[in-house]
Structure formats: C-alpha cells, structure tokens
Design an enzyme around this catalytic site. Structure first.
Site, PDB file in Angstrom:
ATOM      1  N   ASP A 312      -5.373 -10.185   2.250  1.00 51.51           N
ATOM      2  CA  ASP A 312      -5.432  -9.797   3.666  1.00 51.51           C
ATOM      3  C   ASP A 312      -4.667  -8.505   3.965  1.00 51.51           C
ATOM      4  O   ASP A 312      -3.821  -8.063   3.179  1.00 51.51           O
ATOM      5  CB  ASP A 312      -4.800 -10.907   4.533  1.00 51.51           C
ATOM      6  N   HIS A 457      -1.780 -11.046   0.046  1.00 55.00           N
ATOM      7  CA  HIS A 457      -1.872  -9.794   0.817  1.00 55.00           C
ATOM      8  C   HIS A 457      -1.843  -8.610  -0.137  1.00 55.00           C
ATOM      9  O   HIS A 457      -0.909  -8.505  -0.939  1.00 55.00           O
ATOM     10  CB  HIS A 457      -0.704  -9.700   1.809  1.00 55.00           C
TER      11      HIS A 457
HETATM   12 NI    NI Z   1      -2.969 -11.011   8.241  1.00 56.52          NI
END
Ligand code: NI
Length: 504
Positions: A312, A457
């Site tokens: 992400d 991430h």
């Molecule tokens: Ni996020």
C-alpha cells in the site's frame, strides 16, 4: 518639417548609390562576354567522329572541341535504345555544361575536360558503361567523377541494383557492411564518415557493376564520401551475396558451374537454417505454453496454498523498484494499492509495476479516512485516483482498499455503484509500526494461512529488506504468490465486498 527634409535627403543618397551600382554591374557583365564570344568564334574547332567498335550492338564516337580557353574530349556511344541513349547524352550534357560554366576567361592555361568510356560486357544483354570525367583547370585542380550505366540492351532499360538483388533489404545491408569494412582497410584514402553513411544509405546513387567475380562499387563523383585523386573501388565477392542475389541473375551474369552449385547449396543451407530456427522457436513456444498450463493447473488446485501479497501507499521512488526486482526474482505476483497523489509523482514507476504483470488497486488520492467524508467526496477520492492510474498504466483498477481499512455504508454503496471490490486483509505485517525487517518476517510467517491477504507498504525500506527471506520461506512451505483478483476468483468471491481473504 526638418524630419521630412532629412528623410528626402536619405532617399536621394540611396537612389544615387543604386544607380551607380546598376551601371557598374552592367559594365562589368558586358565586357568579358564580348571577349568570350570573340575567342570562341575565332578558334573553335569541333569534331565528332565514329571510332571502330568491338561490340556489334554499340556505335562508339569521340567528340573533340578546342578553343583558346578550353579543350573537350568526350568518348561516347549509342545503342539501338533511344531511352538508354538519351540518359547517357543527358549526363554528358550536364558534365559539359558544368565544366563550361567554370572555365576561367583569363587563365593562361587551357582548361581540359576529358570524358572516357570503359565498356564491360557482362553477358549477352547486360553491359556496364563506366564513364569517367577528368577535369584539369590548373595543375592542382584535377577532379575525377565516375558514372556507371548498367544497361539491359534486350529489354532496353537501365538496370538498378534491385534488378540484381532479392526484394528485401538484407542484400543492401550486407553490401553496406562489407563496403564499409573494405574501405576501412584501404589506407591511402580519407573517409568522411558522415557523408559515407549518407552515401551508403542511398543505393540509388551507387556506381556499381556486377559480374561473376562479384559486385564492384566505385566511390567518386556522387559517391564523394571517399577522397583520393583516383576513384576508389570496392569489390564484394559474389559468394558473399549468394543469399541475396536474384535467382534469375543468370540472365545478367554468367555463373561458373562451381558458382551455381555453391549458390544452390548456400540457399539450401539458409532455407534449412530458417526452418530449424522456426522449429526451435515453435518448440520454445510449446514449452512455454506447457509451463503456463502447469501453472494454471497448480492455481486451480483446491488444495493449493495461495497467498496474496499486497503493498500500500506507493508507488515510491526507492522502495517500489526494489520490491519489483525481488518479486521478479521469485517469479511472484503481487497487488499494489496505490495513492493517486503518488502515481501523480511517479507515473513511470506505476507503469513498471503494471508492465511487470502485477495487479494495481486504488487506495484513494490522499489517504483520508473515508468514514469522515460525504458521498461526493468519497466518489472524488476514488474516481480521480482510478483515472490517474488508468492514465499512467493503461489499466483501470477495480480493486479498492480504503485507507486505514475504514469503511461505512457510503463507501460500500460507492463501491457497489462503481463496480469496485473493497479489499481488506487477513494478515497485517505491522511493517509501518516495527520498521524492522526481522519483525516483519516474524509477523507474517506466524500469521500466514493459505488464502491470506497480507498487508505491507512499499514505502518502508525495511519492508523490502524483509522480502527475500520471507519469499524464500513461504515458497519452501509450498505457498504460491498470486494477485488479489486471482485469489478472489479461487475463493469464488465477487461483488463490492469487503473481502479479507481467508481469515485464520
Ligand atoms: Ni494506507
């Protein structure tokens, strides 16, 4: 008023200068012209006479003309073809005119133009007429210019290289390369590389002839990239061109028996090589297809262990490319939930992700908690990001992950309306919290189950650091890395969601 007078004064001056100038020019132009005419008239002696010819089809002639200023000697010929004759005559006329235009009126020495003709009969109908212009103005000024006419007296036409070569460009390419090599080996010439490239790329201007010894190129005149007093000749042996010359070349040149055999053998060999290459390519294609089939079957295995890795908040400049290269090493596919604002910064990286075969999802434009927004702003956050991703990658995302995993009825309605699927996760790597590669590895390997969606991430370097060992371990445990879409399909999940993957 004063201004007006000044203006008039300037105008007068300009007019006087103009008048003087025209008068002077007229005077300068007229005087030498008269002398020129007089001298020409006085001593001109022009003769064109036939000379004996060894070739029954060709009438040879020599033209001479002499004045005080210059001397012409032009060897020429006529064939039974008007077209061929007119081409040759036109070329001679141009050479003559160019010479005459440059004859100085006041030189002590006579300028000389000498056009010589060399005839090569290559076969019954094919002749090469090699014409050479030799201009002497002062001792220093010695210019040679070559022009080759290749003619087919049977069909009464000028031949071009395309009459000799197969219609693809590979023959020309071979000739270019060999000519260049050959020129580089000649030490007594200087080459203007740029002009040579230009010359080699325009075969229409080449001076060439072909016979059973090979193709000859003569550089000089229009092929002026190569400098030496005499024309520079390049020979390309015929056996280098076997694959490229027309099969009916024998209409133009007499091949020896050995050459015929060798040429047939070379063509046969080439055919076999192409066939072999084709077969090898087909074989590779088959293997690839089989491999794909196997992978597909593995994916369809209900007992298979699949996991969807997701990244992400990217794309980011440093971490995303690292993640891509590690995934590539393990032949793993993943899903990237991108922020519109980040794609706006790094559209090329977003494109790389898509091009590498990974899936791209929508993570809104600027990572706001959507449960605090009205439906219009939710729509805006989602749709502008989808547009930007589509624009950068060519792919329109339909997977959607709300920031913080926060959603409400409005978010679900928006997804339902726009055909998006809300994707959450079943394993949180906590990489944003720990910022420690080992912790990320521990967290995921402890929590993982078949069918999991793992949240990471691609903005933390430590996450990229954790990947090699993580992928190694999961692969050893039999996991296969698939995109979220593939996972949803296997789990028969469709609609707006939210979907988590299989929770433990
Ligand atoms: Ni996020």
């Amino acid at each position: 008023m004063i201004r007006y007078i000044l203006k008039m004064k300037w105008l007068m001056i300009v007019m006087i200068v103009l008048l003087l100038f025209t008068g002077l020019r007229h005077f300068m132009a007229s005087s030498p012209k008269t002398t020129n005419n007089q001298t020409n008239h006085a001593s001109s002696l022009q003769l064109k006479k036939a000379i004996p010819s060894h070739y029954p089809d060709l009438d040879l002639s020599i033209e001479t003309k002499e004045t005080d200023n210059y001397k012409l000697t032009i060897q020429s010929l006529t064939t039974h073809s008007k077209l061929i004759n007119s081409e040759i005559d036109a070329w001679i006329r141009i050479q003559k005119q160019a010479f005459l235009d440059n004859v100085p009126d006041d030189s002590d020495k006579q300028a000389e133009l000498d056009i010589t003709l060399d005839i090569q009969q290559q076969s019954d109908y094919y002749y090469s007429f090699i014409m050479q212009t030799n201009i002497t103005q002062d001792e220093e000024n010695h210019r040679l210019h070559t022009k080759v006419f290749n003619v087919d007296l049977d069909q009464e036409k000028l031949l071009t290289l395309t009459d000799m070569l197969k219609s693809n460009d590979s023959g020309l390419q071979v000739i270019r390369e060999l000519a260049q090599e050959n020129l580089q080996d000649q030490t007594d010439i200087s080459i203007d590389e740029e002009a040579l490239q230009h010359t080699l790329s325009s075969p229409d201007t080449w001076n060439w002839s072909i016979n059973q010894d090979g193709l000859t190129l003569i550089f000089g005149g229009e092929m002026s990239a190569v400098y030496r007093v005499d024309p520079v000749t390049v020979n390309i042996p015929l056996d280098k061109l076997y694959l490229h010359i027309n099969e009916d070349i024998e209409h133009y040149i007499n091949l020896s028996e050995t050459q015929k055999t060798d040429m047939t053998a070379a063509i046969q060999e080439e055919k076999e090589r192409i066939l072999r290459e084709k077969q090898e390519k087909e074989e590779r294609e088959r293997q690839k297809q089989a491999e794909k089939q196997k992978q597909q079957e593995a994916l369809d295995d209900p007992n298979g262990k699949y996991v969807a890795l997701t990244f992400d908040d990217g794309p980011s400049e440093d971490v995303t490319p690292r993640v891509l290269s590690i995934l590539n090493e393990y032949d793993a596919k993943a899903t990237f939930f991108m922020l519109g604002s980040q794609v706006d910064y790094f559209p090329d990286i977003a494109k790389q992700v898509a091009d590498a075969g990974h899936e791209i999802g929508n993570h809104t434009w600027k990572h706001q908690d959507l449960t605090l927004l009205g439906s219009e702003n939710i729509r805006k956050e989602v749709s502008e990001t989808a547009d930007r991703i589509h624009n950068a990658t060519g792919v329109r995302p339909y997977l959607f992950r709300p920031p913080y995993g926060a959603y409400n009825e409005l978010v679900i309605n928006d997804s339902a309306q726009s055909g998006n699927a809300i994707i959450l996760w079943s394993v949180d790597s906590l990489d944003w919290q720990s910022r420690n590669a080992n912790a990320v590895y521990q967290e995921i390997t402890q929590e993982i189950t078949p069918g999991a969606i793992v949240l990471m991430h691609d903005i933390h370097p430590t996450t990229a650091d954790a990947l090699p060992k993580l992928l190694e371990t999961l692969r050893d445990e039999g996991y296969q890395f698939v995109t979220v879409s593939q996972l949803l399909k296997m789990q028969n999940q469709n609609g707006a969601g939210p979907f988590y993957g299989h929770v433990k």
